[in-house]
Motif scaffolding. Structure first.
Motif, PDB file in Angstrom:
ATOM      1  N   UNK A   1       0.844  -1.174   0.000  1.00 36.94           N
ATOM      2  CA  UNK A   1       0.000   0.000   0.000  1.00 36.94           C
ATOM      3  C   UNK A   1       0.890   1.237   0.000  1.00 36.94           C
ATOM      4  N   UNK A   2       0.509   2.196  -0.844  1.00 32.44           N
ATOM      5  CA  UNK A   2       1.212   3.472  -0.916  1.00 32.44           C
ATOM      6  C   UNK A   2       0.265   4.565  -0.439  1.00 32.44           C
ATOM      7  N   UNK A   3       0.707   5.341   0.541  1.00 32.60           N
ATOM      8  CA  UNK A   3      -0.076   6.470   1.035  1.00 32.60           C
ATOM      9  C   UNK A   3       0.660   7.740   0.650  1.00 32.60           C
ATOM     10  N   UNK A   4       0.000   8.578  -0.113  1.00 34.24           N
ATOM     11  CA  UNK A   4       0.582   9.844  -0.560  1.00 34.24           C
ATOM     12  C   UNK A   4      -0.212  10.985   0.065  1.00 34.24           C
ATOM     13  N   UNK A   5       0.438  11.758   0.923  1.00 34.66           N
ATOM     14  CA  UNK A   5      -0.191  12.919   1.555  1.00 34.66           C
ATOM     15  C   UNK A   5       0.309  14.158   0.832  1.00 34.66           C
ATOM     16  N   UNK A   6      -0.630  14.934   0.299  1.00 40.42           N
ATOM     17  CA  UNK A   6      -0.288  16.139  -0.458  1.00 40.42           C
ATOM     18  C   UNK A   6      -0.907  17.359   0.213  1.00 40.42           C
ATOM     19  N   UNK A   7      -0.536  18.550  -0.261  1.00 40.16           N
ATOM     20  CA  UNK A   7      -0.935  19.782   0.418  1.00 40.16           C
ATOM     21  C   UNK A   7      -2.424  20.074   0.432  1.00 40.16           C
ATOM     22  N   UNK A   8      -3.109  19.851  -0.689  1.00 36.35           N
ATOM     23  CA  UNK A   8      -4.506  20.280  -0.761  1.00 36.35           C
ATOM     24  C   UNK A   8      -5.273  19.474  -1.815  1.00 36.35           C
ATOM     25  N   UNK A   9      -6.550  19.785  -1.956  1.00 33.60           N
ATOM     26  CA  UNK A   9      -7.424  19.080  -2.884  1.00 33.60           C
ATOM     27  C   UNK A   9      -6.905  19.151  -4.313  1.00 33.60           C
ATOM     28  N   UNK A  10      -6.415  20.298  -4.733  1.00 35.80           N
ATOM     29  CA  UNK A  10      -5.888  20.439  -6.102  1.00 35.80           C
ATOM     30  C   UNK A  10      -4.739  19.460  -6.353  1.00 35.80           C
ATOM     31  N   UNK A  11      -3.905  19.259  -5.352  1.00 38.59           N
ATOM     32  CA  UNK A  11      -2.783  18.317  -5.491  1.00 38.59           C
ATOM     33  C   UNK A  11      -3.278  16.869  -5.502  1.00 38.59           C
ATOM     34  N   UNK A  12      -4.343  16.579  -4.750  1.00 37.28           N
ATOM     35  CA  UNK A  12      -4.941  15.245  -4.796  1.00 37.28           C
ATOM     36  C   UNK A  12      -5.387  14.956  -6.222  1.00 37.28           C
ATOM     37  N   UNK A  13      -6.083  15.916  -6.819  1.00 34.72           N
ATOM     38  CA  UNK A  13      -6.578  15.764  -8.197  1.00 34.72           C
ATOM     39  C   UNK A  13      -5.418  15.612  -9.173  1.00 34.72           C
ATOM     40  N   UNK A  14      -4.385  16.410  -8.998  1.00 33.99           N
ATOM     41  CA  UNK A  14      -3.212  16.334  -9.873  1.00 33.99           C
ATOM     42  C   UNK A  14      -2.536  14.961  -9.787  1.00 33.99           C
ATOM     43  N   UNK A  15      -2.323  14.475  -8.567  1.00 36.23           N
ATOM     44  CA  UNK A  15      -1.670  13.171  -8.386  1.00 36.23           C
ATOM     45  C   UNK A  15      -2.551  12.027  -8.893  1.00 36.23           C
ATOM     46  N   UNK A  16      -3.843  12.142  -8.698  1.00 25.07           N
ATOM     47  CA  UNK A  16      -4.769  11.144  -9.222  1.00 25.07           C
ATOM     48  C   UNK A  16      -4.687  11.110 -10.744  1.00 25.07           C
ATOM     49  N   UNK A  17      -4.671  12.268 -11.365  1.00 29.76           N
ATOM     50  CA  UNK A  17      -4.544  12.345 -12.825  1.00 29.76           C
ATOM     51  C   UNK A  17      -3.253  11.712 -13.323  1.00 29.76           C
ATOM     52  N   UNK A  18      -2.141  11.994 -12.643  1.00 31.64           N
ATOM     53  CA  UNK A  18      -0.852  11.406 -13.030  1.00 31.64           C
ATOM     54  C   UNK A  18      -0.880   9.886 -12.943  1.00 31.64           C
ATOM     55  N   UNK A  19      -1.449   9.373 -11.845  1.00 32.54           N
ATOM     56  CA  UNK A  19      -1.506   7.928 -11.648  1.00 32.54           C
ATOM     57  C   UNK A  19      -2.384   7.263 -12.714  1.00 32.54           C
ATOM     58  N   UNK A  20      -3.514   7.865 -13.024  1.00 30.16           N
ATOM     59  CA  UNK A  20      -4.392   7.308 -14.051  1.00 30.16           C
ATOM     60  C   UNK A  20      -3.714   7.362 -15.412  1.00 30.16           C
ATOM     61  N   UNK A  21      -3.068   8.468 -15.724  1.00 27.58           N
ATOM     62  CA  UNK A  21      -2.375   8.597 -17.014  1.00 27.58           C
ATOM     63  C   UNK A  21      -1.297   7.511 -17.163  1.00 27.58           C
ATOM     64  N   UNK A  22      -0.504   7.325 -16.139  1.00 26.70           N
ATOM     65  CA  UNK A  22       0.566   6.320 -16.176  1.00 26.70           C
ATOM     66  C   UNK A  22      -0.007   4.903 -16.281  1.00 26.70           C
ATOM     67  N   UNK A  23      -1.040   4.631 -15.506  1.00 31.42           N
ATOM     68  CA  UNK A  23      -1.655   3.305 -15.525  1.00 31.42           C
ATOM     69  C   UNK A  23      -2.301   3.028 -16.872  1.00 31.42           C
TER      70      UNK A  23
END
Length: 195
Positions: A1-23
């Motif tokens: 399990x990987x837990x990524x804590x980011x600064x705010x909601x915008x960063x959550x969305x950004x990291x989610x987008x990156x992960x989906x794009x890569x996958x």
């Protein structure tokens, strides 16, 4: 399990987008297709912001719904209806209606937590309205290559603690891909002092 804590909601969305794009890229290269399950709720806002920004061949995507409410697709509670409006009707991303795979089934009262012999199960007692839904079960979720929980806001901190710290017997704690990866992307408010 990987837990990524980011600064705010915008960063959550950004990291989610990156992960989906890569996958998606890896899946399309390997299999020629990308299968993804969407859920409703706050994830709708995350995905409608993230997906238009990613680089991918959307024609290779097939979208399933992890949880669909038993309501007409024109109802604002319909997961399919919300995504159709956000992506197809708006033209925000190059998706076509036949890429969305909506699973319908008669509702007969099975509970998600007790169903292990079906991939899709109907329930009639969802804790959030509307009570009737059709949902993917743990055998499907736990056979995924990637499962992602993305959340933000201080109102989610108590649930993050219950799931990731206290390991309470909740649906989210039962998501554990057998040969895949589990990601939690949360902002600092949701992580609170727990993570």
């Amino acid at each position: 399990m990987t837990i990524l804590v980011v600064n705010n909601k915008d960063k959550v969305i950004e990291e989610l987008g990156k992960l989906i794009e890569e996958t998606a890229e890896n899946s399309i290269k390997t299999n020629g297709i990308f299968l993804i399950g969407f859920s409703g709720g706050s994830l709708v806002n995350f995905l409608t912001t993230a997906l238009p920004k990613i680089k991918t061949d959307f024609s290779k995507w097939r979208i399933f719904f992890c949880d669909e409410r038993v309501v007409p697709t024109s109802d604002p509670e319909s997961t399919f209806g919300v995504y159709k409006k956000a992506f197809i009707d708006s033209g925000a991303v190059d998706l076509k209606e036949n890429q969305f795979i909506q699973i319908k089934q008669d509702v007969s009262g099975h509970k998600l937590l007790t169903v292990t012999d079906k991939w899709i199960a109907p329930i009639t007692d969802s804790p959030k309205p509307p009570p009737s839904r059709v949902t993917m079960t743990f055998p499907v979720l736990n056979n995924a290559r990637v499962c992602v929980f993305a959340t933000s806001g201080k109102e989610k901190a108590h649930m993050i603690k219950k799931v990731l710290v206290d390991k309470e017997d909740l649906p989210a704690t039962k998501v554990n891909p057998h040969s895949g990866n589990l990601y939690w992307i949360v902002d600092r408010e949701a992580a609170d002092s727990h993570l």
